[in-house]
Design a protein around this motif. Structure first.
Motif, PDB file in Angstrom:
ATOM      1  N   PRO A  84     -10.696 -36.506 141.402  1.00  0.00           N
ATOM      2  CA  PRO A  84     -10.421 -35.809 142.254  1.00  0.00           C
ATOM      3  C   PRO A  84     -10.327 -34.421 142.197  1.00  0.00           C
ATOM      4  CG  PRO A  84      -8.286 -37.002 141.606  1.00  0.00           C
ATOM      5  CD  PRO A  84      -9.580 -37.411 140.599  1.00  0.00           C
ATOM      6  N   GLY A  85     -10.308 -33.650 143.110  1.00  0.00           N
ATOM      7  CA  GLY A  85      -9.722 -32.191 143.079  1.00  0.00           C
ATOM      8  C   GLY A  85     -10.792 -31.462 142.566  1.00  0.00           C
ATOM      9  N   ASP A  86     -12.114 -31.658 142.376  1.00  0.00           N
ATOM     10  CA  ASP A  86     -13.332 -30.930 142.026  1.00  0.00           C
ATOM     11  C   ASP A  86     -13.999 -30.542 143.174  1.00  0.00           C
ATOM     12  OD1 ASP A  86     -15.865 -30.115 141.056  1.00  0.00           O
ATOM     13  OD2 ASP A  86     -14.775 -29.915 139.198  1.00  0.00           O
ATOM     14  N   THR A  87     -14.704 -29.311 143.345  1.00  0.00           N
ATOM     15  CA  THR A  87     -15.411 -28.867 144.607  1.00  0.00           C
ATOM     16  C   THR A  87     -16.561 -29.790 144.714  1.00  0.00           C
ATOM     17  OG1 THR A  87     -16.277 -27.213 143.266  1.00  0.00           O
ATOM     18  CG2 THR A  87     -14.529 -26.570 144.794  1.00  0.00           C
ATOM     19  N   THR A  88     -17.123 -30.365 143.604  1.00  0.00           N
ATOM     20  CA  THR A  88     -18.207 -31.181 143.585  1.00  0.00           C
ATOM     21  C   THR A  88     -17.783 -32.868 143.932  1.00  0.00           C
ATOM     22  OG1 THR A  88     -17.996 -32.124 141.638  1.00  0.00           O
ATOM     23  CG2 THR A  88     -19.201 -29.922 141.799  1.00  0.00           C
ATOM     24  N   CYS A  89     -16.700 -32.916 144.347  1.00  0.00           N
ATOM     25  CA  CYS A  89     -16.371 -34.415 144.720  1.00  0.00           C
ATOM     26  C   CYS A  89     -16.893 -34.392 146.378  1.00  0.00           C
ATOM     27  CB  CYS A  89     -14.830 -34.590 144.723  1.00  0.00           C
ATOM     28  SG  CYS A  89     -14.379 -36.293 145.099  1.00  0.00           S
ATOM     29  N   ARG A  90     -17.692 -35.706 146.297  1.00  0.00           N
ATOM     30  CA  ARG A  90     -18.350 -35.926 147.578  1.00  0.00           C
ATOM     31  C   ARG A  90     -18.088 -37.406 148.087  1.00  0.00           C
ATOM     32  NH1 ARG A  90     -17.746 -31.103 147.731  1.00  0.00           N
ATOM     33  NH2 ARG A  90     -19.131 -29.583 148.515  1.00  0.00           N
ATOM     34  N   HIS A  91     -18.374 -37.786 149.164  1.00  0.00           N
ATOM     35  CA  HIS A  91     -18.489 -39.177 149.741  1.00  0.00           C
ATOM     36  C   HIS A  91     -19.984 -39.430 149.093  1.00  0.00           C
ATOM     37  CE1 HIS A  91     -14.779 -39.686 151.406  1.00  0.00           C
ATOM     38  NE2 HIS A  91     -14.856 -39.079 152.597  1.00  0.00           N
ATOM     39  N   GLY A  92     -20.194 -40.544 148.613  1.00  0.00           N
ATOM     40  CA  GLY A  92     -21.352 -41.290 148.370  1.00  0.00           C
ATOM     41  C   GLY A  92     -21.603 -42.543 149.250  1.00  0.00           C
ATOM     42  N   PRO A  93     -22.550 -43.361 148.812  1.00  0.00           N
ATOM     43  CA  PRO A  93     -22.741 -44.380 149.766  1.00  0.00           C
ATOM     44  C   PRO A  93     -21.651 -45.568 149.826  1.00  0.00           C
ATOM     45  CG  PRO A  93     -23.560 -44.756 147.757  1.00  0.00           C
ATOM     46  CD  PRO A  93     -23.214 -43.533 147.572  1.00  0.00           C
ATOM     47  N   ARG A  94     -21.738 -46.071 151.168  1.00  0.00           N
ATOM     48  CA  ARG A  94     -20.816 -47.065 151.189  1.00  0.00           C
ATOM     49  C   ARG A  94     -21.245 -48.442 150.772  1.00  0.00           C
ATOM     50  NH1 ARG A  94     -18.559 -49.100 157.291  1.00  0.00           N
ATOM     51  NH2 ARG A  94     -17.458 -51.018 156.611  1.00  0.00           N
ATOM     52  N   SER A  95     -20.549 -49.233 149.792  1.00  0.00           N
ATOM     53  CA  SER A  95     -21.140 -50.486 149.228  1.00  0.00           C
ATOM     54  C   SER A  95     -20.110 -51.469 148.876  1.00  0.00           C
ATOM     55  CB  SER A  95     -21.528 -49.903 147.865  1.00  0.00           C
ATOM     56  OG  SER A  95     -22.248 -49.004 147.782  1.00  0.00           O
ATOM     57  N   VAL A  96     -20.884 -52.867 149.332  1.00  0.00           N
ATOM     58  CA  VAL A  96     -19.968 -53.760 149.352  1.00  0.00           C
ATOM     59  C   VAL A  96     -19.993 -54.621 147.829  1.00  0.00           C
ATOM     60  CG1 VAL A  96     -19.235 -56.172 150.476  1.00  0.00           C
ATOM     61  CG2 VAL A  96     -20.107 -54.051 152.009  1.00  0.00           C
ATOM     62  N   ILE A  97     -19.178 -54.959 147.200  1.00  0.00           N
ATOM     63  CA  ILE A  97     -19.074 -55.777 145.992  1.00  0.00           C
ATOM     64  C   ILE A  97     -18.557 -57.315 146.587  1.00  0.00           C
ATOM     65  CG2 ILE A  97     -16.801 -55.058 144.953  1.00  0.00           C
ATOM     66  CD1 ILE A  97     -18.122 -55.260 142.421  1.00  0.00           C
ATOM     67  N   GLN A  98     -19.391 -58.066 146.015  1.00  0.00           N
ATOM     68  CA  GLN A  98     -18.988 -59.457 146.347  1.00  0.00           C
ATOM     69  C   GLN A  98     -19.022 -60.445 145.292  1.00  0.00           C
ATOM     70  OE1 GLN A  98     -21.946 -60.220 149.117  1.00  0.00           O
ATOM     71  NE2 GLN A  98     -21.199 -59.553 150.949  1.00  0.00           N
ATOM     72  N   PRO A  99     -17.876 -61.314 144.725  1.00  0.00           N
ATOM     73  CA  PRO A  99     -18.068 -62.209 143.679  1.00  0.00           C
ATOM     74  C   PRO A  99     -18.673 -63.197 143.628  1.00  0.00           C
ATOM     75  CG  PRO A  99     -16.030 -62.685 144.995  1.00  0.00           C
ATOM     76  CD  PRO A  99     -16.770 -61.513 145.548  1.00  0.00           C
TER      77      PRO A  99
END
Length: 207
Positions: A84-99
């Protein structure tokens, strides 16, 4: 004078319904019990090229069952850049992980052959290449041993995708307890997201 006959028919109908309900409940109970873990049809060390790896992992992953009920998996917005805290931090894709449905039943030397322990489904078009996500694809997470070290391989269903290798860390600190089901999560370490999943009766995997 017809009441006794009708009453008998009613009791017979109720009895038949009770039998049907009982059978359906029994079938449901059997279905919720995860089957024995399947052995993969390949050894990772025998695959010569990246394309071979992707084909083998994806083909194997498509034969498996994963837990899709809410709570067993995890649905998160991933992040790109330095967070966190850097100006390059952006939201990426929304992903679902399933076991993997039967991951919590793995025992013994499963690392030698390796197993797929989870899948990642991404409906967004954005890439997240450090986990092999190309957008609108499914990525299978293989965990096992390669060249005497534990590794994860992430293989996407996207055409032309390259596999992603990451070090695999296995936590055996809770060996006194046994998992009752398979679970997979996105977890945050001090710098980045990681994948986490139950990968044995008393262990979990992180990569």
């Amino acid at each position: 004078m017809q009441f006794p006959k009708r009453r008998g028919q009613l009791l017979a109908t109720v009895g038949l319904l009770a039998i049907v309900v009982g059978l359906l409940a029994a079938v449901g109970a059997v279905r919720t019990q995860a089957p024995a873990p399947k052995r993969p049809p390949f050894r990772m060390d025998t695959l010569a090229t990246s394309a071979d790896t992707v084909r083998a992992v994806v083909a194997y992953g498509r034969t498996l069952h994963f837990v899709t009920v809410p709570g067993a998996g995890d649905d998160q917005l991933l992040h790109t850049g330095t967070c966190p805290g850097d100006t390059t931090c952006r939201h990426g894709p929304r992903s679902v992980i399933q076991p993997l449905e039967e991951a919590y039943k793995l025992t013994g030397d499963w690392l030698v052959q390796g197993r797929i322990i989870a899948r990642i489904i991404t409906a967004d078009t954005a890439h997240y290449l450090k986990y092999g996500i190309y957008g609108q694809d499914t990525v299978y997470w293989w965990a096992g041993r390669r060249h005497e070290e534990t590794w994860s391989v992430y293989a996407s269903t996207d055409s032309g995708a390259a596999p992603v290798d990451r070090r695999l860390y296995i936590d055996s600190s809770h060996v006194k307890y046994k998992w009752g089901q398979s679970i997979a999560r996105w977890v945050w370490d001090p710098l980045d997201e990681q994948t986490w999943a139950v990968c044995e009766q008393s262990k979990c995997c992180r990569s």
